[in-house]
Scaffold this motif. Sequence first.
Motif, mmCIF file in Angstrom:
data_model
loop_
_atom_site.group_PDB
_atom_site.id
_atom_site.type_symbol
_atom_site.label_atom_id
_atom_site.label_comp_id
_atom_site.label_asym_id
_atom_site.label_seq_id
_atom_site.Cartn_x
_atom_site.Cartn_y
_atom_site.Cartn_z
ATOM 1 N N LYS A 20 0.812 -1.217 0.000
ATOM 2 C CA LYS A 20 0.000 0.000 0.000
ATOM 3 C C LYS A 20 0.853 1.278 0.000
ATOM 4 O O LYS A 20 2.072 1.221 0.082
ATOM 5 C CB LYS A 20 -0.936 -0.029 1.207
ATOM 6 C CG LYS A 20 -1.986 -1.157 1.108
ATOM 7 C CD LYS A 20 -3.000 -1.081 2.234
ATOM 8 C CE LYS A 20 -4.026 -2.215 2.106
ATOM 9 N NZ LYS A 20 -5.028 -2.185 3.204
ATOM 10 N N CYS A 25 1.166 -3.365 3.934
ATOM 11 C CA CYS A 25 0.105 -4.343 3.663
ATOM 12 C C CYS A 25 0.008 -4.666 2.170
ATOM 13 O O CYS A 25 0.243 -3.807 1.332
ATOM 14 C CB CYS A 25 -1.238 -3.794 4.130
ATOM 15 S SG CYS A 25 -1.365 -3.691 5.911
ATOM 16 N N CYS A 38 -3.493 -3.097 8.684
ATOM 17 C CA CYS A 38 -2.591 -2.918 9.820
ATOM 18 C C CYS A 38 -3.009 -1.615 10.501
ATOM 19 O O CYS A 38 -3.878 -0.900 9.988
ATOM 20 C CB CYS A 38 -1.140 -2.850 9.343
ATOM 21 S SG CYS A 38 -0.721 -1.295 8.526
HETATM 22 ZN ZN ZN Z 1 -1.630 -1.426 6.326
#
Ligand code: ZN
Length: 477
Positions: A20, A25, A38
């Motif tokens: 990301k 993530c 997260c």
């Molecule tokens: Zn994340």
Amino acid sequence: MSWETVIGLEVHCQLNTKTKAFCGCSTAFGAEPNTQTCPVCLGMPGQLPVLNKVAVEKTILTGLAINAKINLESKFDRKNYFYPDLPKGYQISQFAVPIVEGGYIDIPTKDGGEKRLGVTRIHMEEDAGKSMHEGLDAVSHIDLNRSGIPLMEIVSEPDMRSADEAVAYLKQLHQIIRFLGVSDADMEKGQFRCDANISVRRPGEPFGTRTEMKNMNSFRHIKQAIEFEVLRQIEIIEDGGKVIQETRLWDSVKNESRSMRGKEEAHDYRYFPEPDLPPLRVTQEEVDQLKAGMPELPAQLRHRFEAEYGLSAYDADVLTQTRELADWYEALVAAHPADPKRCANWMANELLGRLKEANQELHDSKVTPARLAALLDRLADNTISGKAAKDVLDAMMDSDDSADAIIEAKGLKQVSDTGAIDALIAEVMAANPAQVESYRAGKEKLMGFFVGQVMKASRGTANPGLVNQRLKALLKG
Ligand code: ZN
Ligand code: ADP
Ligand code: MG
């Protein structure tokens, strides 16, 4: 007096980075809801974002591809709004100083020329999560896997003057992005989405009040939505009313738009500089390096295909729609270098047509460049006729046999033996004495009739060139 349409487009495009924009993530599509999150992308207080370098590079590449200016220093801002799929209460975006400014995209026009459409800016931002209401009773579910996926927002100048121009711009942009490989740009997965700003005016007058149409996920819907909205606005004005500035939602089932929110309810995003991220600095060397590694773009490829292989603008366009098509074509030409135009005809018209009919993808086809080239070789050396070659290609679509094996098995070999052809001609002449007489009396149009009869007698295997030549000689008497 006629009306002129004015359109400006905002495109949101998901970058295909592995992770990301501001955390580690995964961005993989289709995972179980909320498994790729997260504390950072869930928007927990006190978490610090760390910018994804690859996302920056992909945005710069896109800027370079549309001839824009790359700002060596740009800034991140907070765009504040509340929405259930945005747990932070703000989106990190670029407002005051975007990373990319200016640039343009050229679209083909009906008269064979090009029209240049301006791009205002490309800025980086993060995607929100997804709210899901469908099939749920009185509750909504929220999936935050998408939260924090890097986006580019590409904002155009209000330069388009019709729905067709808007779609042409979007197709060019989509193609450029796919060629660069910076996004998969799968519209069905929402990786390339468009908001259209639309107004109408009398030619020469200042811009009219615009509405913004949201929620469009296919080129067809975008065209329909714009055309619908243009008519709606014209009708309002011609009835003496005024277009009100508002955001509208396109309903692709009912084929109509409805108001989503008016100017009064418009968000005041209260942008302010993102305190958790320093200014984004890139060096000219980094930009130059990205430029040096840039792949060939659709427009360059199109022009090269026209120049290098002598293709028509139309064929060049068809064969450069995707990198895969272009590579396939070049592999075909490498295997059958004698005639690049023949390669283009057979690939664009014959092969792609058959694939479409069979609902097959090029990469799933049994027909490879080498196999098609072997068939074209037989056409070139007059072993088979064009008509027979089409039959061979039909057979190749679901057979692994070589072109030669199919020609042999189907008895399609062209008869180029003068003796055999003369014998066929003699048969045809004997069966049609009246026509022979008329021909000899000056009715030369009958030539077509004789060619047809001889071809028929040979069950399509006679070499048509030779048939013509021998008929001319023998009919003279
Ligand atoms: Zn994340
Ligand atoms: P906002 O911040 O409200 O989205 P912008 O000024 O950034 O507004 O413009 C958004 C888009 O609207 C741009 O693509 C721009 O070209 C387009 N646009 C602006 N004015 C008009 C107009 N009168 N008619 C059609 N499009 C317009
Ligand atoms: Mg907008």
